[in-house]
Scaffold this motif. Structure first.
Motif, PDB file in Angstrom:
ATOM      1  N   TRP A 162       0.831  -1.202   0.000  1.00  0.00           N
ATOM      2  CA  TRP A 162       0.000   0.000   0.000  1.00  0.00           C
ATOM      3  C   TRP A 162       0.875   1.266   0.000  1.00  0.00           C
ATOM      4  N   MET A 163       2.004   1.198   0.690  1.00  0.00           N
ATOM      5  CA  MET A 163       2.906   2.353   0.717  1.00  0.00           C
ATOM      6  C   MET A 163       3.435   2.648  -0.690  1.00  0.00           C
ATOM      7  N   VAL A 164       3.787   1.587  -1.429  1.00  0.00           N
ATOM      8  CA  VAL A 164       4.279   1.775  -2.798  1.00  0.00           C
ATOM      9  C   VAL A 164       3.176   2.356  -3.669  1.00  0.00           C
ATOM     10  N   MET A 165       1.967   1.820  -3.531  1.00  0.00           N
ATOM     11  CA  MET A 165       0.837   2.310  -4.323  1.00  0.00           C
ATOM     12  C   MET A 165       0.581   3.781  -4.041  1.00  0.00           C
ATOM     13  N   ALA A 166       0.579   4.156  -2.755  1.00  0.00           N
ATOM     14  CA  ALA A 166       0.302   5.545  -2.383  1.00  0.00           C
ATOM     15  C   ALA A 166       1.413   6.480  -2.871  1.00  0.00           C
ATOM     16  N   SER A 167       2.667   6.044  -2.731  1.00  0.00           N
ATOM     17  CA  SER A 167       3.766   6.916  -3.160  1.00  0.00           C
ATOM     18  C   SER A 167       3.778   7.088  -4.673  1.00  0.00           C
ATOM     19  N   TRP A 168       3.268   6.085  -5.386  1.00  0.00           N
ATOM     20  CA  TRP A 168       3.190   6.178  -6.855  1.00  0.00           C
ATOM     21  C   TRP A 168       2.076   7.119  -7.302  1.00  0.00           C
ATOM     22  N   LEU A 169       0.924   7.022  -6.653  1.00  0.00           N
ATOM     23  CA  LEU A 169      -0.248   7.785  -7.095  1.00  0.00           C
ATOM     24  C   LEU A 169      -0.263   9.232  -6.593  1.00  0.00           C
ATOM     25  N   PHE A 170       0.301   9.463  -5.408  1.00  0.00           N
ATOM     26  CA  PHE A 170       0.170  10.789  -4.783  1.00  0.00           C
ATOM     27  C   PHE A 170       1.516  11.513  -4.753  1.00  0.00           C
ATOM     28  N   GLU A 171       1.439  12.856  -4.807  1.00  0.00           N
ATOM     29  CA  GLU A 171       2.646  13.684  -4.810  1.00  0.00           C
ATOM     30  C   GLU A 171       3.312  13.729  -3.438  1.00  0.00           C
ATOM     31  N   GLY A 172       2.529  13.512  -2.398  1.00  0.00           N
ATOM     32  CA  GLY A 172       3.089  13.558  -1.058  1.00  0.00           C
ATOM     33  C   GLY A 172       2.047  13.161  -0.029  1.00  0.00           C
ATOM     34  N   GLY A 173       2.478  13.162   1.245  1.00  0.00           N
ATOM     35  CA  GLY A 173       1.583  12.745   2.309  1.00  0.00           C
ATOM     36  C   GLY A 173       0.374  13.643   2.459  1.00  0.00           C
ATOM     37  N   THR A 174       0.578  14.946   2.246  1.00  0.00           N
ATOM     38  CA  THR A 174      -0.530  15.887   2.412  1.00  0.00           C
ATOM     39  C   THR A 174      -1.636  15.604   1.406  1.00  0.00           C
ATOM     40  N   GLU A 175      -1.245  15.401   0.162  1.00  0.00           N
ATOM     41  CA  GLU A 175      -2.238  15.111  -0.876  1.00  0.00           C
ATOM     42  C   GLU A 175      -2.952  13.800  -0.588  1.00  0.00           C
ATOM     43  N   PHE A 176      -2.206  12.818  -0.107  1.00  0.00           N
ATOM     44  CA  PHE A 176      -2.810  11.520   0.201  1.00  0.00           C
ATOM     45  C   PHE A 176      -3.840  11.649   1.319  1.00  0.00           C
ATOM     46  N   LEU A 177      -3.471  12.341   2.394  1.00  0.00           N
ATOM     47  CA  LEU A 177      -4.387  12.463   3.534  1.00  0.00           C
ATOM     48  C   LEU A 177      -5.627  13.274   3.167  1.00  0.00           C
ATOM     49  N   SER A 178      -5.455  14.315   2.365  1.00  0.00           N
ATOM     50  CA  SER A 178      -6.615  15.125   1.983  1.00  0.00           C
ATOM     51  C   SER A 178      -7.572  14.309   1.111  1.00  0.00           C
ATOM     52  N   THR A 179      -7.029  13.484   0.238  1.00  0.00           N
ATOM     53  CA  THR A 179      -7.885  12.630  -0.593  1.00  0.00           C
ATOM     54  C   THR A 179      -8.578  11.582   0.261  1.00  0.00           C
ATOM     55  N   LEU A 180      -7.873  11.080   1.251  1.00  0.00           N
ATOM     56  CA  LEU A 180      -8.437  10.062   2.131  1.00  0.00           C
ATOM     57  C   LEU A 180      -9.606  10.609   2.939  1.00  0.00           C
ATOM     58  N   LYS A 181      -9.506  11.888   3.347  1.00  0.00           N
ATOM     59  CA  LYS A 181     -10.559  12.484   4.166  1.00  0.00           C
ATOM     60  C   LYS A 181     -11.702  13.044   3.334  1.00  0.00           C
ATOM     61  N   ALA A 182     -11.405  13.396   2.073  1.00  0.00           N
ATOM     62  CA  ALA A 182     -12.425  14.042   1.244  1.00  0.00           C
ATOM     63  C   ALA A 182     -13.520  13.058   0.856  1.00  0.00           C
ATOM     64  N   PRO A 183     -14.763  13.576   0.674  1.00  0.00           N
ATOM     65  CA  PRO A 183     -15.839  12.708   0.185  1.00  0.00           C
ATOM     66  C   PRO A 183     -15.453  12.130  -1.174  1.00  0.00           C
ATOM     67  N   GLN A 184     -15.722  10.839  -1.392  1.00  0.00           N
ATOM     68  CA  GLN A 184     -15.342  10.173  -2.634  1.00  0.00           C
ATOM     69  C   GLN A 184     -16.446  10.360  -3.670  1.00  0.00           C
ATOM     70  N   GLU A 185     -16.110  11.089  -4.716  1.00  0.00           N
ATOM     71  CA  GLU A 185     -17.094  11.381  -5.754  1.00  0.00           C
ATOM     72  C   GLU A 185     -16.787  10.562  -7.007  1.00  0.00           C
ATOM     73  N   GLY A 186     -17.796   9.807  -7.448  1.00  0.00           N
ATOM     74  CA  GLY A 186     -17.669   9.106  -8.724  1.00  0.00           C
ATOM     75  C   GLY A 186     -16.886   7.822  -8.636  1.00  0.00           C
ATOM     76  N   CYS A 187     -16.452   7.431  -7.416  1.00  0.00           N
ATOM     77  CA  CYS A 187     -15.718   6.178  -7.347  1.00  0.00           C
ATOM     78  C   CYS A 187     -16.286   5.232  -6.304  1.00  0.00           C
ATOM     79  N   GLU A 188     -17.412   5.623  -5.665  1.00  0.00           N
ATOM     80  CA  GLU A 188     -18.066   4.708  -4.738  1.00  0.00           C
ATOM     81  C   GLU A 188     -18.710   3.580  -5.538  1.00  0.00           C
ATOM     82  N   GLN A 189     -18.573   2.353  -5.040  1.00  0.00           N
ATOM     83  CA  GLN A 189     -19.159   1.202  -5.728  1.00  0.00           C
ATOM     84  C   GLN A 189     -19.756   0.264  -4.705  1.00  0.00           C
TER      85      GLN A 189
END
Length: 369
Positions: free
Chosen positions: A82-109
């Motif tokens: 998961w750490m590799v996946m997150a470091s690949w997709l996100f620019e940094g920890g701040t972006e990752f945490l903000s995405t994690l806390k934000a409401p998920q739009e268009g990707c809920e299944q």
């Protein structure tokens, strides 16, 4: 952050980021092909680290590893993945945490939707491709092109056409490698039961192209398979009848040694017909006056047959000896095959040798009357 990260939360955040990067369709399906290439490029720089040596080495492995992370979690996943996946997709920890806390739009299944992500790739279990198949069939059934349906489902165009053909939906085609006239010729050849390699050579196209035609034409593969079976049955019957007409006096055991392939095919696929076309049991013949000393000839031929069998056995090891091989070594035996009823010692030597050798051959031993 002070919170426990669950696999579900990680998946939601990663899927949101994939959507932002354009790696998901409007229907929420993963574009695995493009994403695998990008992940492989990122992993190349990390594999030199000993703990990272299990990262993918090619595009196929990349797709499989991504699929395991994106499908419903049935068992634990090492946090390092998961750490590799997150470091690949996100620019940094701040972006990752903000995405994690934000409401998920268009990707809920829902669970059922998540169960069938668009992961149509080699190495991914078949049950995860059913949703892709259903989507292709639905789109092409509504009139969409194979190219559009394949793009939406994240599979190859050829796969989409094959799925549609299996569902009875013809594909709209634009002539490319195979013009319509040649395609019709290929189809006609296949309907005659010709082999793929034979048709490819005859029409100057590749075997792969023939396979595509078989898979994409509605009902063609079934018709081709049926015709090839009919052709094989007709050929085996003709060969056996010719043998029966010329060498019925040999009896079944020696006859099948002359045509082992035809006999084996008929025994496995057309046994009732074969039972109806066996040689009749030989009756003891009345002594006939003749200038030929049959007893002397019988002794002479039996000796040559036994010598030939010893010679053949030394060459073939445990492989069974066929009657045609004996005839090759003892050519004067061939014109006497029709008269084996008058050469009982020779006949017995042949039968015993072939029957004894056949015991070591599963194919022969499994085909007795």
């Amino acid at each position: 952050m002070g919170e426990h990260l669950t696999g579900d939360a990680m998946q939601r955040a990663c899927r949101q980021r994939m959507a932002d990067k354009g790696w998901m369709t409007s229907g929420g399906r993963v574009r695995l092909d493009a994403m695998s290439s990008a992940f492989l490029s990122y992993a190349d720089d990390l594999r030199s680290v000993p703990e990272m040596e299990t990262l993918p080495r090619d595009k196929s492995e990349a797709g499989v590893q991504l699929g395991r992370l994106l499908r419903p979690m049935r068992s634990g996943t090492h946090p390092l993945r998961w750490m590799v996946m997150a470091s690949w997709l996100f620019e940094g920890g701040t972006e990752f945490l903000s995405t994690l806390k934000a409401p998920q739009e268009g990707c809920e299944q829902s669970d059922s939707q998540t169960e069938h992500l668009g992961l149509a790739q080699e190495g991914v279990p078949q049950d995860f491709r059913q949703a892709d198949r259903d989507r292709v069939i639905h789109l092409m059934g509504d009139g969409s092109s194979a190219t559009f349906a394949a793009h939406e489902a994240g599979v190859s165009v050829q796969t989409a056409m094959a799925w549609a053909a299996q569902a009875g939906i013809p594909s709209k085609r634009r002539p490319k490698q195979l013009v319509q006239a040649k395609r019709e010729q290929v189809t006609a050849d296949l309907l005659q039961g010709l082999g793929k390699a034979e048709v490819a050579a005859k029409r100057s196209v590749s075997v792969q192209m023939i396979t595509r035609v078989l898979q994409s034409e509605v009902g063609l593969h079934a018709a081709w398979t049926s015709k090839r079976f009919d052709n094989a049955r007709q050929d085996a019957r003709a060969r056996w009848l010719a043998l029966l007409n010329e060498h019925a006096a040999l009896g079944t055991k020696l006859m099948r040694s002359l045509e082992p392939a035809a006999y084996a095919w008929l025994y496995r696929h057309d046994r009732a017909w074969l039972q109806e076309h066996r040689p009749e049991r030989l009756q003891a013949s009345e002594p006939r006056r003749s200038s030929v000393n049959w007893d002397e000839r019988d002794l002479m031929l039996r000796a040559k047959v036994r010598e030939a069998i010893v010679q053949l056995a030394s060459r073939s090891g445990k492989r069974p000896i066929q009657l045609w091989q004996v005839v090759q070594v003892v050519p004067e035996l061939k014109p006497k095959l029709r008269a084996l009823d008058r050469l009982p010692l020779t006949r017995e030597a042949l039968q015993q040798a072939i029957a004894q050798r056949a015991k070591s051959s599963p194919s022969q031993n499994s085909l007795p009357f």
